[in-house]
Design an enzyme around this catalytic site. Sequence first.
Site, mmCIF file in Angstrom:
data_model
loop_
_atom_site.group_PDB
_atom_site.id
_atom_site.type_symbol
_atom_site.label_atom_id
_atom_site.label_comp_id
_atom_site.label_asym_id
_atom_site.label_seq_id
_atom_site.Cartn_x
_atom_site.Cartn_y
_atom_site.Cartn_z
ATOM 1 N N LYS A 41 -0.889 9.972 0.298
ATOM 2 C CA LYS A 41 -0.952 11.292 0.930
ATOM 3 C C LYS A 41 0.216 11.463 1.898
ATOM 4 C CE LYS A 41 -5.982 11.701 0.557
ATOM 5 N NZ LYS A 41 -7.261 11.875 1.295
ATOM 6 N N ASP B 202 0.849 -1.187 0.000
ATOM 7 C CA ASP B 202 0.000 0.000 0.000
ATOM 8 C C ASP B 202 0.891 1.245 0.000
ATOM 9 O OD1 ASP B 202 -1.797 2.103 0.629
ATOM 10 O OD2 ASP B 202 -3.141 0.670 1.587
#
Length: 247
Positions: free
Chosen positions: A158, A154
């Site tokens: 951000k 993952d």
Amino acid sequence: MNSTPPHTENQPGAQSQSETPQAHPEFGHIRSFVHRRSHITARQQDALDRLLPQWSVPFRASPIDFEQVFGRDAPTVLEIGFGMGETTEKIALARPEDNFLGVEVFNAGVGAMLQRIEDSQLQNLRIIQHDAVEVVRDMIAPDSLAGVHIYFPDPWPKKRHHKRRLIQPPFVQLLASRLKPGGYIHCATDWEHYAHQMLEVLSAEPLLANTCEGFAPRPAFRPLTKFENRGLRLGHGVWDLIFTRKP
């Protein structure tokens, strides 16, 4: 250059942003959830119910004996976050001389992998359904692994979520300590920023040496997934990194 990445099969250690993760402060890592709520098909659930006891290794806070778990003495490779298992299955089939220990937290992925084990009659693959940091810390003995695979973790794109990324210096140090001398860590990502962070973190670990100048060519044993092929057709990049444990 990646603006939006191709969808990838592997999401190790991922949590939805609505959940409150637990920290592993000593490893600079956010703990993944073992039984995240996610969609699971009837076939995957059936595989979980029938096959999990046969092919899984329950979590325990003590090192496991690979020879006992696999029924043979062979090089063992740890894969962190195998997703739905497409890549893991292909590698295990292509490398029958090696053992593969896959760590995944999602029920759907574990069910899919169990079904692949049955369909392909794999004998060299076992599963641990638990948080990867705790597995490496508590279940893997120092100087015991032939390799580690971390494919498309993952990316937490951000900036405020970068601390949740799996590849952090303390965890890489832990992984390196679990490798035999000459053992390897192979990472792959389709996020350029994460790729450069991985390169920086891995290069800074004193126990590891890069096998290439910078990023590595994709090794023949890592197959392209359908999602990766689609991303490459769209012009997205994929970056591989291969480091080895120093003698």
